[in-house]
Structures are given as C-alpha cells and as structure tokens.
Scaffold this motif. Structure first.
Motif: not given
Length: 137
Positions: A75-76, A78-79, A82-83
């Motif tokens: 999740r980290s 992926l975030k 995305e950023a």
C-alpha cells in the motif's frame, strides 16, 4: 526485533483477527476431549502439550504479521508511486501552460517582426509644414 506478543498487539490494533493464546485450562480441556475420543481430529491443537500449542500460536502470529507487513508495504509503495505520477503530471501541466503563454507571446512578437511598421498618414506624406508653422494658410 519484535516479540510475538508485540506483533500480536500490532495486529489487534490494526484490526486483524488473531488466534487466542492457548491457555493451560483450554489445553487441559482439549487434552481431555482428545483422550475421550482418540479418533477425533476436530481440533488441531487437541492432544498436544502447552509448548507445542504455544509454538503453533507463535507461528500463526508470525505468519499473520508477515502478511500484514507485506500488504502495508505494498500500500505504501502504491501511494508513493501515485504521488510521483501526480507530481509528474502537475509538472507537465505547468510546463504546458508556460509554453502556451510564452508561445503566444513569441508568436505575437514573431508576427510583429514580420510585418512592416505602418507609417501614420501625417508622417508618411509631406505636408510642407515646418515645425512651428500652422497648417492654416
């Protein structure tokens, strides 16, 4: 390194369902039930000692923690990706906006440079009037 108890506490706080630690009373009941029905395999911890049950519990907690950690890391990442992509898109948008503004200004100045300057009617023709004289004759 975290202890199994600390891992179990982290999992509980994160909302992950964890198996309960086998208490001695529960182990005794399981042993009694297992002895009463030796062919029964309904409980995987039945018939095992406290050490074995504790090791299996620790193994289950460690496995859950590894899965939880991997999911959290994914999740980290992926975030973060995305950023990064959002930042690149914003930079491209800013550059495109700046290019449009400078492109318009450059095109405008290029058009101005191509066309000859117009002379006003008064400047273009000779009126025969000297400076200081009046046009009223």
């Amino acid at each position: 390194m975290l202890t199994t108890d600390q891992k179990e506490a982290i999992l509980r706080v994160a909302g992950v369902a964890t198996p309960a630690f086998p208490s001695p009373g529960a182990l005794w009941r399981q042993q009694w039930q297992h002895d009463a029905a030796p062919g029964s395999r309904t409980n995987p911890q039945a018939g095992m000692g406290p050490d074995t049950a504790a090791k299996q519990w620790a193994h289950a907690i460690n496995t859950l923690f590894v899965v939880y950690s991997a999911a959290r890391t994914a999740r980290s990442l992926l975030k973060a990706e995305e950023a990064r992509q959002l930042s690149v898109l914003r930079q491209l948008q800013c550059h495109a906006r700046a290019d449009t503004e400078t492109g318009s200004a450059a095109a405008s100045s290029a058009r101005k440079a191509r066309r000859p300057r117009r002379k006003s009617h008064a400047m273009g023709r000779s009126t025969g009037v000297r400076s200081g004289e009046s046009l009223d004759r």
